[in-house]
Design an enzyme around this catalytic site. Structure first.
Site: not given
Ligand code: 13P
Length: 260
Positions: A10-11, A95, A97, A173, A213, A234-235
């Site tokens: 969920w970031k 991760h 990020e 993302g 994605s 993620g999203g």
């Molecule tokens: P997205 O699915 O938003 O591209 O993010 C992937 C992600 O970083 C999952 O850890």
């Protein structure tokens, strides 16, 4: 056969109130699924409430990060003991990020992986190349180094407790997912590396997820590949409908596709 594992990262999204409403939707959506492990990784602030809301469900809980020490003067950090106490079974480590914005090195990630295993948390260790590294054809080499260093000094018993996630940075993302062939190329390469280091028995037991994605409509083609064992989402994990659909598509494809 490795049963699919779908984890939602969920970031830095969802207040506790929002998290509870999302969990309610996810619980209802996936409650009949038995052949897929489902994990959600909310922000630290929502872990306690989400853990309580997950009681009696088969959905597992994970954290998005942790510090390698169990306690100490590390302002703003959260320890493995703390996330464990809240009911986490999984923890995302390394991760991209964290690597990019917080300067996390493979060495630091390696320390976290070792502590996670020590405290019986299942680390989901992320690796993946940038667009520049892909275009300059260094991607295999880059990921090999990340695997070698972030998993350094693990025994066969330790490595069998690790989940890996291949997340190409250029696919995160961006809406530009890796093709199933690109994911399979890297993930079969990672399994070969594990095979060389730890032997076939262990390498075959390790889950390798794909992330970047992932959406309901590309999940089935990705998971149909032999070395794509699930997804780190993620999203699309921020809405109950899309996350549920990803889980259902992965569960369905693993029955019809991989089993045959
Ligand atoms: P997205 O699915 O938003 O591209 O993010 C992937 C992600 O970083 C999952 O850890």
């Amino acid at each position: 056969m490795r049963k699919p594992l779908i984890a939602g990262n969920w970031k830095m999204f969802k207040t506790t109130e929002e998290a509870l409403s999302l969990v309610e939707g996810i619980r209802a959506g996936v409650h009949k699924v038995t052949n897929c492990t489902v994990v959600i990784c909310p922000p630290f602030t929502a872990l306690d409430a989400v853990a309580k809301a997950l009681k009696g469900s088969s959905v597992d809980l994970g954290a998005q990060n942790m510090h390698p020490q169990t306690e100490g003067a590390y302002t703003g950090e959260i320890s493995p003991v703390m996330i464990k106490e809240l009911g986490c079974r999984y923890v995302i480590l390394g991760h991209s990020e964290r690597r990019q914005y917080f300067g996390e090195s493979d060495l630091f990630i390696n320390q976290k992986v070792k502590t996670a295993i020590k405290y019986s948390l299942i680390p989901i260790v992320c690796v993946g190349e940038t667009l520049e590294q892909r275009e300059s054809k260094q991607f295999l080499e880059v990921v090999k180094k990340q695997i070698d260093c972030s998993l350094a000094d693990l025994t066969k018993e330790d490595i069998a407790k690790v989940v890996l996630a291949y997340e190409p940075v250029w696919a995160i993302g961006t809406g530009r997912t890796a093709s199933p062939e690109q994911a399979e190329q890297m993930q079969s390469y990672i399994r070969r590396l594990l095979n060389e280091k730890y032997g076939q028995d262990v390498a075959q037991k390790i889950w390798i997820l794909y992330g970047g994605s992932v959406k309901p409509d590309n999940m089935a083609a990705l998971i149909a590949k032999p070395n794509v064992d699930g997804a780190l989402v993620g999203g699309a994990s921020l809405k109950a409908e899309s996350f549920t659909e990803i889980v259902l598509n992965a569960a369905k494809e693993s029955l019809v596709g991989k089993a045959s």
